[in-house]
Design an enzyme around this catalytic site. Structure first.
Site, mmCIF file in Angstrom:
data_model
loop_
_atom_site.group_PDB
_atom_site.id
_atom_site.type_symbol
_atom_site.label_atom_id
_atom_site.label_comp_id
_atom_site.label_asym_id
_atom_site.label_seq_id
_atom_site.Cartn_x
_atom_site.Cartn_y
_atom_site.Cartn_z
ATOM 1 N N CYS A 15 62.499 35.661 55.221
ATOM 2 C CA CYS A 15 61.569 34.527 55.305
ATOM 3 C C CYS A 15 62.218 33.254 55.833
ATOM 4 O O CYS A 15 61.919 32.818 56.935
ATOM 5 C CB CYS A 15 60.960 34.269 53.929
ATOM 6 S SG CYS A 15 59.923 35.635 53.381
HETATM 7 N N1 NAD Z 1 59.829 40.061 51.289
HETATM 8 C C1 NAD Z 1 59.457 38.857 50.912
HETATM 9 O O1 NAD Z 1 60.043 38.270 50.014
HETATM 10 C C2 NAD Z 1 58.283 38.155 51.554
HETATM 11 C C3 NAD Z 1 57.757 37.035 50.913
HETATM 12 C C4 NAD Z 1 56.667 36.397 51.480
HETATM 13 C C5 NAD Z 1 56.153 36.847 52.688
HETATM 14 N N2 NAD Z 1 56.701 37.923 53.308
HETATM 15 C C6 NAD Z 1 56.105 38.368 54.562
HETATM 16 O O2 NAD Z 1 55.322 39.515 54.294
HETATM 17 C C7 NAD Z 1 55.360 40.425 55.405
HETATM 18 C C8 NAD Z 1 55.855 41.788 54.932
HETATM 19 O O3 NAD Z 1 57.174 41.644 54.450
HETATM 20 P P1 NAD Z 1 57.895 42.732 53.537
HETATM 21 O O4 NAD Z 1 59.122 42.098 53.029
HETATM 22 O O5 NAD Z 1 56.927 43.340 52.596
HETATM 23 O O6 NAD Z 1 58.269 43.834 54.647
HETATM 24 P P2 NAD Z 1 58.783 45.333 54.381
HETATM 25 O O7 NAD Z 1 59.570 45.696 55.577
HETATM 26 O O8 NAD Z 1 59.394 45.423 53.016
HETATM 27 O O9 NAD Z 1 57.437 46.180 54.349
HETATM 28 C C9 NAD Z 1 56.606 46.313 55.440
HETATM 29 C C10 NAD Z 1 56.011 47.708 55.436
HETATM 30 O O10 NAD Z 1 55.072 47.805 56.504
HETATM 31 C C11 NAD Z 1 55.168 49.098 57.057
HETATM 32 N N3 NAD Z 1 54.566 49.078 58.395
HETATM 33 C C12 NAD Z 1 55.048 48.567 59.543
HETATM 34 N N4 NAD Z 1 54.164 48.702 60.539
HETATM 35 C C13 NAD Z 1 53.081 49.312 60.006
HETATM 36 C C14 NAD Z 1 51.830 49.711 60.518
HETATM 37 N N5 NAD Z 1 51.502 49.478 61.783
HETATM 38 N N6 NAD Z 1 50.977 50.347 59.702
HETATM 39 C C15 NAD Z 1 51.284 50.577 58.394
HETATM 40 N N7 NAD Z 1 52.447 50.191 57.850
HETATM 41 C C16 NAD Z 1 53.336 49.568 58.640
HETATM 42 C C17 NAD Z 1 56.638 49.411 57.018
HETATM 43 O O11 NAD Z 1 56.889 50.782 57.112
HETATM 44 C C18 NAD Z 1 57.036 48.808 55.662
HETATM 45 O O12 NAD Z 1 56.929 49.757 54.627
HETATM 46 C C19 NAD Z 1 56.258 39.761 56.442
HETATM 47 O O13 NAD Z 1 55.473 39.018 57.310
HETATM 48 C C20 NAD Z 1 57.102 38.819 55.610
HETATM 49 O O14 NAD Z 1 57.554 37.713 56.364
HETATM 50 C C21 NAD Z 1 57.743 38.603 52.751
#
Ligand code: NAD
Length: 432
Positions: free
Chosen positions: A272
């Site tokens: 992030c």
């Molecule tokens: N991790 C954090 O602390 C956090 C906090 C706030 C916001 N975010 C935001 O949330 C979003 C997700 O982050 P995250 O940390 O959960 O990511 P992550 O990588 O842990 O999880 C994302 C998931 O999406 C799946 N994926 C990718 N493309 C796909 C598709 N086309 N169809 C279905 N599944 C698909 C991946 O396989 C993965 O399991 C990002 O934009 C991130 O910036 C993350």
């Protein structure tokens, strides 16, 4: 259509979908299942889906004791098959939004998720984007794709942006009790989105548009990134002036108004803070405004791993050793305390820099079994024997469970980039 959806949400018969089952999507799916909804998770990774369906949580903040019963009772299930969207009433998109090497947004995951939804969109569907992104994404990128179906937004289907604010490893604030901001394309969309989140989350904050909701998240993370940049610069200055920057910040934090402490460190990490502000600077360039604070803070924060390596070099020089040929042990490689995530972790940069200078580098981190660096795999080492065998220890992550007194005893010199050794006095300690 809005009334029908509202009814289903209120009586919890709405079939909830979560697309992307990672750090954000899995806990969100769990909260809605706990609230009584039937939740279907969709992910492109078959391995993840299989593990999900065994009832074993791969996200540390979600214990199996909560996760397993939801899977076993059929409230939670996962699939790789997008066609289930046909059966769903709501879908939250929680896919990654990384940066390209050029620091431009990589929207490919959001685009493929939206294309999949567009293929199976149907009247009454509520679509919410949760991935962090630049202002304008929901109305410029998602809306045209979904509206190409011929369905009208705000009438036939509903589209919102709702930023995810989850803070992995935070025992006090988790998905359910972090206020949820939501903004829709139309007032009916906002209303549907707000009603939806109210069923499972404690506080919902409706805003007037998707763009406002998108900007809220970027303000929050840019605020952190710039303030961390400021204290990192202060740390570099203080080091030159022989001032303990940690003591300065702690004393400043006694001011009961107008000051909020931020702390320096080895550099930004995670998915992030190092990334999101660049979504804003990219978009603002398009609008003809240079985001100078962001670029500057990015530069200063990006310098921190080198600054840490300089500290290590100096510490080794003090004991008449050079980095080349010395053994440096890195304590903690996760990007922050008590989590297992190494994405963008500054530890990786520090290890690479040290290796480039000819050091032998090992690491210990009870949360991270191994790391891959330019194709080379490094394994977690037992802490105290490796500390004892090393010439210098550098604390990059201040995990709570570490016996720091024993580390000080076993080490020759320690560079502490996190003030993990606050309160300890020893000539072996070099603070940032
Ligand atoms: N991790 C954090 O602390 C956090 C906090 C706030 C916001 N975010 C935001 O949330 C979003 C997700 O982050 P995250 O940390 O959960 O990511 P992550 O990588 O842990 O999880 C994302 C998931 O999406 C799946 N994926 C990718 N493309 C796909 C598709 N086309 N169809 C279905 N599944 C698909 C991946 O396989 C993965 O399991 C990002 O934009 C991130 O910036 C993350």
């Amino acid at each position: 259509m809005a009334q029908e959806l509202e009814q289903k949400i209120k009586n919890k018969t709405a079939r909830v979908g979560v697309l992307g089952l990672g750090y954000v999507g899995l806990p969100l799916a769990v909260e809605f299942a706990r609230a009584g909804f039937e939740v279907t998770g969709i992910d492109v990774q078959q391995v993840k889906v299989d593990q999900f369906n065994t009832g074993h949580s791969y996200i540390k903040d979600v214990p199996d004791s909560i996760f397993r019963p939801l899977v076993e009772s059929g409230k939670l299930r996962a699939t790789t098959d997008y066609s289930v969207i046909r059966e769903l009433d709501t879908i939250d998109i929680c896919v990654p939004t990384p940066l390209r090497k050029t620091k431009d947004p990589d929207m490919s995951f959001v685009v493929s998720a939206t294309d999949a939804i567009a293929e199976f969109i149907h009247p009454g569907l509520l679509v919410m984007l949760e991935s962090t992104t630049y202002p304008g994404t929901t109305d410029e990128l998602l809306l045209p794709k979904l509206a190409a179906s011929g369905l009208e937004v705000g009438k036939d289907f509903f589209l919102c942006f709702s930023p995810e604010r989850v803070d992995p490893g935070n025992p006090k604030f988790q998905t359910a009790n972090i206020p949820k901001v939501v903004g829709g394309i139309t007032p009916a969309c906002t209303q549907a989105g707000a009603l939806f989140y109210q069923q499972a989350l404690e506080t919902v904050v409706p805003v007037s548009s998707t763009r406002v909701a998108e900007m809220v998240k970027l303000l929050e993370n840019t605020f952190r990134m710039i303030n961390i940049g400021l204290v990192n610069e202060l740390a570099m200055m203080s080091s030159r002036m022989n001032i303990d920057v940690w003591e300065v910040i702690d004393a400043a934090a006694t001011k009961p108004f107008g000051f909020m402490p931020f702390y320096p460190g080895p550099g930004l990490g995670g998915h992030c803070i190092p990334i999101d502000p660049f979504y804003l600077s990219w978009k603002s360039r398009e609008a003809g405004i240079e985001a100078r604070f962001i670029e500057l803070a990015g530069y200063i924060n990006g310098r921190m791993p080198e600054f840490v390596v300089e500290k290590i070099q100096n510490a080794l020089n003090e004991s008449s050793k050079a980095v080349r040929g010395s053994h440096v042990h890195v304590l903690g490689v996760a990007y922050k305390r008590d989590i297992d995530d190494v994405r963008e972790s500054p530890a990786l940069d520090i290890i690479l820099l040290l290796k480039k200078l000819g050091a032998k580098v090992t690491y210990s981190d009870s949360y991270v079994r191994n790391i891959s660096l330019n194709g080379e795999i490094l394994d977690n080492q037992e802490l105290l024997p490796t500390v004892a065998a090393s010439d210098c220890v550098v604390i990059v992550t201040d995990h709570k469970g570490v016996d720091y007194a024993a580390v000080i005893d076993a080490s020759k010199v320690i560079v502490d980039t996190r003030n993990a050794l606050k309160g300890f006095r020893s000539s072996k300690i070099v603070r940032l």
